[in-house]
Design a protein around this motif. Structure first.
Motif, mmCIF file in Angstrom:
data_model
loop_
_atom_site.group_PDB
_atom_site.id
_atom_site.type_symbol
_atom_site.label_atom_id
_atom_site.label_comp_id
_atom_site.label_asym_id
_atom_site.label_seq_id
_atom_site.Cartn_x
_atom_site.Cartn_y
_atom_site.Cartn_z
ATOM 1 N N TRP A 127 0.720 -1.034 0.166
ATOM 2 C CA TRP A 127 -0.066 0.154 -0.006
ATOM 3 C C TRP A 127 0.857 1.396 0.056
ATOM 4 C CZ3 TRP A 127 -3.954 -1.995 -1.793
ATOM 5 C CH2 TRP A 127 -4.188 -3.149 -1.293
ATOM 6 N N LYS A 128 1.114 1.972 -1.024
ATOM 7 C CA LYS A 128 1.885 3.021 -1.329
ATOM 8 C C LYS A 128 0.914 4.487 -1.316
ATOM 9 C CE LYS A 128 5.359 0.400 -1.482
ATOM 10 N NZ LYS A 128 6.419 0.373 -0.433
ATOM 11 N N TYR A 129 -0.351 4.338 -1.885
ATOM 12 C CA TYR A 129 -1.271 5.370 -2.038
ATOM 13 C C TYR A 129 -2.464 5.242 -1.416
ATOM 14 C CZ TYR A 129 1.972 6.779 -6.071
ATOM 15 O OH TYR A 129 2.892 7.317 -6.777
ATOM 16 N N ILE A 130 -3.247 6.296 -1.318
ATOM 17 C CA ILE A 130 -4.856 6.267 -0.774
ATOM 18 C C ILE A 130 -5.433 7.099 -1.755
ATOM 19 C CG2 ILE A 130 -6.284 6.869 1.014
ATOM 20 C CD1 ILE A 130 -4.070 6.692 3.046
ATOM 21 N N LEU B 286 -13.475 10.451 7.545
ATOM 22 C CA LEU B 286 -12.511 10.479 6.588
ATOM 23 C C LEU B 286 -11.016 10.920 7.134
ATOM 24 C CD1 LEU B 286 -11.686 9.927 3.816
ATOM 25 C CD2 LEU B 286 -12.295 12.352 3.404
ATOM 26 N N VAL B 287 -11.005 11.874 7.896
ATOM 27 C CA VAL B 287 -9.780 12.309 8.483
ATOM 28 C C VAL B 287 -9.263 11.267 9.420
ATOM 29 C CG1 VAL B 287 -8.738 14.138 10.203
ATOM 30 C CG2 VAL B 287 -10.182 14.783 8.201
ATOM 31 N N TYR B 288 -10.058 10.835 10.213
ATOM 32 C CA TYR B 288 -9.429 9.813 11.110
ATOM 33 C C TYR B 288 -9.022 8.487 10.250
ATOM 34 C CZ TYR B 288 -10.242 5.689 13.835
ATOM 35 O OH TYR B 288 -9.964 4.044 14.385
ATOM 36 N N LEU B 289 -9.823 7.980 9.589
ATOM 37 C CA LEU B 289 -9.325 6.893 8.705
ATOM 38 C C LEU B 289 -8.164 6.979 7.940
ATOM 39 C CD1 LEU B 289 -10.055 3.977 7.517
ATOM 40 C CD2 LEU B 289 -11.516 4.916 5.909
ATOM 41 N N VAL B 290 -7.771 8.082 7.216
ATOM 42 C CA VAL B 290 -6.812 8.561 6.330
ATOM 43 C C VAL B 290 -5.554 8.692 7.245
ATOM 44 C CG1 VAL B 290 -5.690 10.074 4.776
ATOM 45 C CG2 VAL B 290 -8.070 9.416 4.367
ATOM 46 N N ASP B 291 -5.602 9.281 8.098
ATOM 47 C CA ASP B 291 -4.819 9.663 9.064
ATOM 48 C C ASP B 291 -4.243 8.212 9.841
ATOM 49 O OD1 ASP B 291 -2.906 11.463 10.601
ATOM 50 O OD2 ASP B 291 -4.004 10.376 12.512
ATOM 51 N N ILE C 65 2.530 6.394 4.210
ATOM 52 C CA ILE C 65 1.992 7.054 3.006
ATOM 53 C C ILE C 65 2.312 8.547 3.395
ATOM 54 C CG2 ILE C 65 -0.089 7.385 1.456
ATOM 55 C CD1 ILE C 65 -0.883 4.491 2.244
ATOM 56 N N SER C 66 2.950 9.066 2.384
ATOM 57 C CA SER C 66 3.192 10.549 2.418
ATOM 58 C C SER C 66 1.833 11.245 1.832
ATOM 59 C CB SER C 66 4.512 10.951 1.502
ATOM 60 O OG SER C 66 4.063 10.992 0.112
ATOM 61 N N SER C 67 1.704 12.453 2.392
ATOM 62 C CA SER C 67 0.660 13.349 1.830
ATOM 63 C C SER C 67 0.380 13.488 0.660
ATOM 64 C CB SER C 67 0.677 14.704 2.708
ATOM 65 O OG SER C 67 0.454 14.347 4.165
ATOM 66 N N ARG C 68 1.670 13.877 -0.107
ATOM 67 C CA ARG C 68 1.540 13.761 -1.747
ATOM 68 C C ARG C 68 0.970 12.604 -2.560
ATOM 69 N NH1 ARG C 68 5.690 11.448 -4.432
ATOM 70 N NH2 ARG C 68 7.548 10.779 -3.130
ATOM 71 N N LYS C 69 0.914 11.416 -1.362
ATOM 72 C CA LYS C 69 0.289 10.173 -2.399
ATOM 73 C C LYS C 69 -1.145 9.859 -1.859
ATOM 74 C CE LYS C 69 4.499 7.945 -3.189
ATOM 75 N NZ LYS C 69 5.518 6.794 -3.153
ATOM 76 N N GLY D 111 -3.915 18.471 9.268
ATOM 77 C CA GLY D 111 -2.988 19.017 9.718
ATOM 78 C C GLY D 111 -1.692 19.478 8.840
ATOM 79 N N ARG D 112 -2.177 19.396 7.481
ATOM 80 C CA ARG D 112 -1.085 19.634 6.412
ATOM 81 C C ARG D 112 -0.457 21.171 6.362
ATOM 82 N NH1 ARG D 112 -1.897 17.820 0.231
ATOM 83 N NH2 ARG D 112 -0.266 19.033 -0.594
#
Length: 254
Positions: free
Chosen positions: A113-116, A207-212, A220-224, A253-254
């Motif tokens: 898993w490299k992206y979301i 969404l924020v909770y799950l992605v974080d 996974i970096s924010s840019r991905k 928090g970006r």
């Protein structure tokens, strides 16, 4: 019929529970619950009411018991279930003395898993069960996303996170063919049409909770973290022309 179970708000409570999954990988359970409630608070003078739960694709009695803090044997007994595997998709289970519903997110060690990739359903209503039926008609192996975040329709709570079999089995998605994202990206679908309507606050919180949670665990970096339309080669406006990116990144928090 909409579930009588009240929607959950979130406060991080990390429980490190290691156990064997159906695909033999060890995993960690993370559970978030309402801030004013803590484990064990539901005894004594606090009255808990029962509710009905519609079984989603890939859900087990164990997961349902964790969601409502009710032991498996109690759920089996009141629903006359002899075998824990004997729960079909869409079956309505009565959960007695259910606690405030918790979102249970399972994290599996996996380097793929490299992206979301974020999606919207482009529909007013939906659920993992509904998408499962639609995707089966397309010849896919069930719901194509790894996670679905509900909007309070189809008997699910607003902001409820549903985990699909593609995630519990750690298999490729069927949500974004462009740039080979199905094989390397976690697919999250929010129910709603965000080219016409606004996302609910409950969906945004989830969404924020799950992605974080996923971003932190899998590095996974924010840019991905991308919208479907932002993937190279994708020809779509998904997750919608009005998707609240600024609010999303602010809360991240970006």
């Amino acid at each position: 019929m909409r579930s009588k179970c009240r929607k959950a708000l979130f406060l991080p409570v990390l429980l490190g529970i290691l156990m064997l999954s159906s695909c033999t990988a060890r995993h960690v359970e993370t559970i978030r619950m309402k801030p004013e409630f803590q484990p064990g608070d539901f005894g004594g003078g606090v009255m808990r009411e029962g509710c009905y739960h519609s079984v989603a694709p890939g859900e087990t009695l164990w997961r349902i018991s964790q969601m409502y803090d009710v032991d498996i044997e109690t759920i089996k007994r009141v629903n006359n279930i002899r075998d824990v595997r004997d729960i079909d998709i869409g079956k309505r289970l009565y959960v007695p003395r259910a606690a405030e519903r918790k979102n249970v997110i399972t994290l599996y060690p996996n380097k793929k898993w490299k992206y979301i990739v974020l999606h919207h359903s482009a529909t007013d209503s939906g659920s993992s069960e509904k998408f499962n039926r639609a995707h089966l008609r397309r010849g896919w192996k069930g719901v194509g996303y790894h996670f679905v975040i509900d909007n309070g329709t189809c008997g699910k709570d607003n902001g409820q996170i549903e985990t699909s079999p593609r995630w519990t089995k750690q298999i490729d998605g069927a949500h974004c063919k462009a740039d080979s994202m199905n094989a390397r990206a976690i697919g999250i679908c929010l129910v709603g049409n965000f080219s016409e309507d606004n996302m609910s606050a409950e969906q945004m919180d989830s969404l924020v909770y799950l992605v974080d949670t996923l971003k932190t665990y899998y590095g996974i970096s924010s840019r991905k973290i991308l919208g479907h339309s932002q993937v190279d080669g994708a020809r779509t406006e998904c997750p919608g022309t009005q998707f609240p990116w600024r609010k999303f990144w602010t809360q991240m928090g970006r």
